[in-house]
Motif scaffolding. Structure first.
Motif, short mmCIF file in Angstrom:
data_model
loop_
_atom_site.label_atom_id
_atom_site.label_comp_id
_atom_site.label_asym_id
_atom_site.label_seq_id
_atom_site.Cartn_x
_atom_site.Cartn_y
_atom_site.Cartn_z
N ASP A 2 1.12 10.96 -0.41
CA ASP A 2 1.23 12.18 -1.21
C ASP A 2 2.56 12.37 -1.91
N ARG A 3 3.56 11.55 -1.66
CA ARG A 3 4.91 11.86 -2.11
C ARG A 3 5.13 11.76 -3.61
N ASN A 4 4.19 11.19 -4.35
CA ASN A 4 4.36 11.12 -5.81
C ASN A 4 3.73 12.28 -6.56
N TYR A 5 3.02 13.15 -5.86
CA TYR A 5 2.36 14.26 -6.54
C TYR A 5 3.38 15.31 -6.96
N ALA A 6 3.37 15.64 -8.25
CA ALA A 6 4.33 16.59 -8.79
C ALA A 6 4.15 17.98 -8.18
N GLY A 19 6.66 -15.48 -13.57
CA GLY A 19 6.88 -16.05 -14.89
C GLY A 19 6.43 -15.06 -15.95
N TYR A 20 5.52 -15.50 -16.82
CA TYR A 20 5.01 -14.61 -17.86
C TYR A 20 3.66 -13.98 -17.47
N LYS A 21 3.20 -14.27 -16.26
CA LYS A 21 1.88 -13.82 -15.84
C LYS A 21 1.99 -12.57 -14.98
N VAL A 22 1.22 -11.54 -15.35
CA VAL A 22 1.15 -10.33 -14.53
C VAL A 22 0.18 -10.59 -13.38
N ILE A 23 0.69 -10.55 -12.15
CA ILE A 23 -0.16 -10.83 -10.99
C ILE A 23 -0.54 -9.57 -10.21
N ASP A 24 0.11 -8.47 -10.50
CA ASP A 24 -0.30 -7.20 -9.92
C ASP A 24 0.21 -6.08 -10.82
N GLU A 25 -0.55 -4.99 -10.85
CA GLU A 25 -0.16 -3.87 -11.69
C GLU A 25 -0.67 -2.58 -11.05
N GLU A 26 0.17 -1.56 -11.03
CA GLU A 26 -0.23 -0.27 -10.47
C GLU A 26 0.42 0.85 -11.29
N THR A 27 -0.35 1.92 -11.52
CA THR A 27 0.13 3.06 -12.28
C THR A 27 0.24 4.27 -11.38
N ASN A 28 1.38 4.93 -11.40
CA ASN A 28 1.59 6.16 -10.64
C ASN A 28 1.96 7.28 -11.59
N THR A 29 1.27 8.40 -11.47
CA THR A 29 1.56 9.58 -12.28
C THR A 29 2.60 10.43 -11.56
N PHE A 30 3.53 11.01 -12.32
CA PHE A 30 4.57 11.84 -11.72
C PHE A 30 4.96 12.94 -12.70
N GLY A 31 5.63 13.93 -12.18
CA GLY A 31 6.13 15.02 -13.01
C GLY A 31 7.64 15.10 -12.93
N ILE A 32 8.25 15.52 -14.01
CA ILE A 32 9.70 15.71 -14.05
C ILE A 32 9.95 17.20 -13.83
N ARG A 33 10.51 17.52 -12.69
CA ARG A 33 10.80 18.93 -12.36
C ARG A 33 11.84 18.97 -11.26
N HIS A 84 0.85 -1.20 0.00
CA HIS A 84 0.00 0.00 0.00
C HIS A 84 0.88 1.24 0.00
N TRP A 85 0.64 2.13 -0.99
CA TRP A 85 1.48 3.31 -1.19
C TRP A 85 2.97 2.89 -1.27
N GLY A 86 3.19 1.76 -1.91
CA GLY A 86 4.52 1.16 -1.89
C GLY A 86 5.44 1.60 -3.01
N ILE A 87 4.99 2.55 -3.86
CA ILE A 87 5.81 3.03 -4.97
C ILE A 87 6.15 4.50 -4.74
N PHE A 88 7.43 4.83 -4.89
CA PHE A 88 7.89 6.21 -4.73
C PHE A 88 8.72 6.56 -5.96
N VAL A 89 8.24 7.55 -6.72
CA VAL A 89 8.93 7.99 -7.93
C VAL A 89 9.53 9.36 -7.68
N SER A 90 10.81 9.52 -7.95
CA SER A 90 11.46 10.82 -7.79
C SER A 90 12.33 11.11 -9.01
N THR A 91 12.71 12.37 -9.15
CA THR A 91 13.54 12.80 -10.29
C THR A 91 14.77 13.52 -9.75
#
Length: 772
Positions: A409-413, A280-294, A187-194
């Motif tokens: 909130d940490r992924n919001y640009a 293997g070749y099977k997608v068992i989970d997928e999540e999309t996170n939006t981010f900004g490059i700045r 949960h909230w396990g992805i953090f994208v930074s630039t």
């Protein structure tokens, strides 16, 4: 809702829930529809067999406080706008198909106000006192797959006064049901930074926590795709790891984006990180996170930079309510409000004094507004008019609540800074005060090391924080009001980075920002009027640049002349004779017999201005360098008052005010003619009382009756009158200064909504809105 409609809705809900079992990937379902509610403390309502047949059917989000009556004796008092408080219960029945067994099932609440307890099938899942925080509970161990399940929520804000402003009450934000494979992204396990950004290329860092709750070790491949706004996959990164049963693993991946479209002020350029967990070749989970490059930073001597460009933060503070809709705010309402603020030159928002709903940040991401994200209004010390505020829970809950806010909130640009307190009354001239601040800042840095931390200091000299070393802990020194103190604090130690976290509307406050390079920005109190924090008989204060309906005030016109680049010129007058009353932007006194001498001010960023009354010049004046308005005084005459602004002798700006006669007709204007059947999509219908020449009469307060066809719903009626106690959820409301606002939503069918407005003695108005 009829029994037939209820059974149909339950059937559709069952079909939706069946989707939880159809694929191996994550499924997220809107869980807002078809709840039951009672505003009462219904003992035993957590049990599945409880009889709720007499309860009200409704959809979420729902604020039951705004539906109540204004009463001076309501315990919320001035902070809550004298709205009701108490206990409310929500229940919902649903079925998860037997084929979904083996999955993990969660429920996500974006916010419940306040002191919520949640049960599933009679099993208590947890309690959250803080009404502004988002949280998740796992339902899996207690679900009856293939049978009826009952979720129950008790909401209690009966201990009052609990806030210095209106909070609302109930499940006032969205709810979702989420199903995943036992091995899934946390949960909230992805953090994208630039970490490195330039016009030629940008480094993107993605940290992903994958949790393995399967009964065996699994060899997992994490595939992350970087996708641009057009849907083009720019880069794919793969990582593989064996994760033992019951454990988790933090993946760290890096990508490079060439020639990136940078996120910037008013430029909501966004990318997506699509994360796929594969067995293997099977997608068992997928999540999309939006981010900004700045890239953004603070420099002590020159303030704030974004993408290596030095800019002033011209900000406003906002509370989370939106007038007549209360705390359950459709996103379209925020979009309209932000557009109105942008027109005044606003480029940044401080969230006062708590985190907002997730969709608000997404909107700021898209629109290109900078956001100061704030956690708490209080620590341990109590605030006036808020005896039962967050101070009652701080010791037990600050760490969990802070963790949840930052991770969500940490992924919001749009977020450029966190604030961990507003006008904190705890003793900051003590080891205990130092520790409270540092513990919170250290946790924020641990969870998100990419953004600075501040707080809105309150009368800092009285707490000795500029001399005792306290502010040296702060990444950026934030102070509320007393701008000259902050200027002095910088000169005391020029290595300090400083920002005005809350500021008044005065010219002196503006000059403190304009004339000092080191001042990074300021945030006006406030951008828009809000409910509460007002003494009876008022239910809201007039701090805003705009009133609750978005109506513009004289101080907003002055602020616009300071903050925008395009040439502007506006004229305002004193409301009563010989310089009495407030400044108002009209040429229609309430009493012509007593209004003799008009005192006028002109706000402009032009080199010079000239004022005309009925075509006769009242003189040309140069605009002062110190941002002051220019003043005129004239004998009032009915007709036309015009101001023009010139640069190098050329006319570049103009405004005309005309005297209005008695109102004879209503007029409607709508901001969009087509809406969807979605809570967050509404149409704003402005209602005007016009004279025979089509001029709005600013003294009109006619009572207007509204009739809406069956496909529509009046989300709220509102006006800018702080003394109006009538219900925003009714079918009638007076206009104020000749204007009113109806917020219209759609029921569950496509078609056409017809809204009619009528008032005694006035020609009626009608408008149509399509529903798709």
């Amino acid at each position: 809702m009829t029994i037939l409609k209820y059974h149909f809705s339950f059937f559709m809900c069952f079909i939706s829930l069946a989707l939880l079992a159809q694929t191996g990937k994550r499924n997220t379902l809107n869980f807002d529809k078809d709840w039951k509610f009672i505003q009462d403390d219904a003992g035993g309502a957590e049990m599945p067999e409880f009889d709720d047949r007499r309860w009200q059917y409704l959809d979420l989000p729902h604020d039951w406080s705004i539906e109540g009556s204004v009463d001076r004796d309501n315990p919320t008092e001035r902070g809550g706008g004298y709205m009701p408080a108490g206990v409310g219960w929500y229940r919902k029945s649903f079925e998860v198909p037997a084929s979904a067994q083996g999955k993990k099932i969660f429920i996500d609440f974006d916010g419940i106000m306040a002191n919520s307890d949640v049960w599933i099938n009679g099993e208590h899942l947890g309690k959250r006192p803080f009404g502004y925080v988002s949280f998740r509970y796992e339902l899996t161990p207690y679900l009856k797959f293939g049978k009826e399940n009952v979720i129950a929520v008790r909401v209690d804000n009966s201990d009052q006064p609990a806030s210095r402003w209106y909070t609302g009450a109930g499940i006032y934000r969205h709810v979702r049901l989420v199903s995943t494979d036992p091995t899934h992204i946390g949960h909230w396990g992805i953090f994208v930074s630039t970490p490195k950004v330039s016009a030629k290329k940008a480094d993107v860092k993605i940290r992903t926590k994958v949790v393995n709750e399967a009964g065996e070790t699994r060899k997992i491949k994490l595939l992350t795709e970087i996708v641009d706004e057009g849907g083009k996959v720019l880069q794919k990164i793969e990582s593989t790891q064996q994760i033992p049963a019951g454990e988790s693993y933090d993946f760290e991946q890096n990508a490079t984006v060439k020639d990136p479209k940078l996120w910037d002020i008013a430029q909501g350029n966004l990318y997506q990180a699509v994360s796929k967990v594969m067995d293997g070749y099977k997608v068992i989970d997928e999540e999309t996170n939006t981010f900004g490059i700045r890239e953004f930073r603070f420099e002590p001597a020159t303030g704030f930079y974004i993408n290596d460009r030095n800019v002033k933060l011209k900000g406003v503070c906002l509370h989370h309510d939106a007038g007549g809709v209360g705390a359950a705010v459709p996103l379209k309402v925020w979009e309209r409000r932000l557009n109105l603020l942008r027109d005044l030159g606003v480029n940044a928002i401080r969230l006062a004094h708590n985190p907002f709903a997730p969709e608000f940040y997404e909107l700021c991401d898209r629109m290109g507004f900078l956001v100061m994200d704030e956690t708490f209004d209080t620590w341990n010390a109590q605030k006036n008019h808020a005896d039962y505020g967050y101070n009652m829970h701080f010791d037990d809950w600050w760490e969990q609540d802070t963790r949840d806010v930052i991770m969500r909130d940490r992924n919001y640009a749009s977020i450029f800074m966190y604030s961990i307190g507003n006008e904190i009354r705890d003793n900051l001239d003590s080891p205990e005060g130092f520790k409270k601040y540092k513990d919170q800042q250290d946790l924020v840095h641990e969870l998100d090391p990419t953004r600075p931390v501040t707080m809105g200091l309150f009368r800092p000299n009285s707490q000795n924080v500029y001399d005792n070393g306290f502010v040296e802990m702060m990444d950026v020194v934030g102070q509320n009001y007393r701008e000259n103190e902050l200027v002095a604090a910088y000169h005391q130690k020029p290595e300090r980075k400083v920002i005005g976290t809350e500021n008044g509307h005065s010219r002196g406050a503006w000059l403190a920002l304009r004339d000092n390079d080191f001042m990074a920005g300021q945030f006006l109190w406030t951008g828009i009027d809000y409910l509460g924090e007002a003494d009876w008989p008022a239910i809201s204060h007039d701090f805003g640049l705009l009133d609750r309906t978005g109506g513009i005030k004289a101080k907003a016109l002055q602020r616009k002349s300071w903050w925008v680049e395009e040439p502007v010129a506006y004229v305002v007058r004193k409301e009563t004779n010989a310089g009495g009353g407030d400044w108002v932007p009209d040429w229609t006194p309430s009493d012509y017999d007593t209004y003799d001498v008009a005192h006028l001010e002109v706000y402009s960023n032009c080199e010079e201005v000239e004022l005309f009354l009925n075509g006769e010049s009242l003189g040309t004046q140069k605009m002062p360098e110190n941002a002051a308005p220019v003043s005129y005084k004239t004998t009032f005459k009915k007709g036309t008052l015009k101001v023009v602004g010139r640069n190098e002798g050329k006319l570049v700006a103009e405004q005309i005010l005309e005297t209005a006669g008695e109102p004879v007709a209503l007029k409607m204007e709508v901001d969009q003619n087509t809406i969807t059947r979605d809570f967050d999509d509404v149409a704003h219908v402005k209602i005007y009382a016009l004279d025979e020449n089509g001029i709005v009469n600013p003294n009109a307060d006619n009572l207007v009756y509204y009739n809406i066809s069956s496909l529509g719903v009046l989300r709220a009626l509102d006006n800018g009158d702080r003394m109006d106690h009538s219900s925003s959820k009714g079918k009638r409301r007076r206009v104020y200064r000749g204007e009113g606002l109806a917020i219209v939503g759609a029921e569950r069918k496509a078609g056409k909504i017809v809204l009619e407005a009528s008032s005694k003695g006035l020609e009626s108005a009608k408008i149509a809105i399509n529903v798709k």
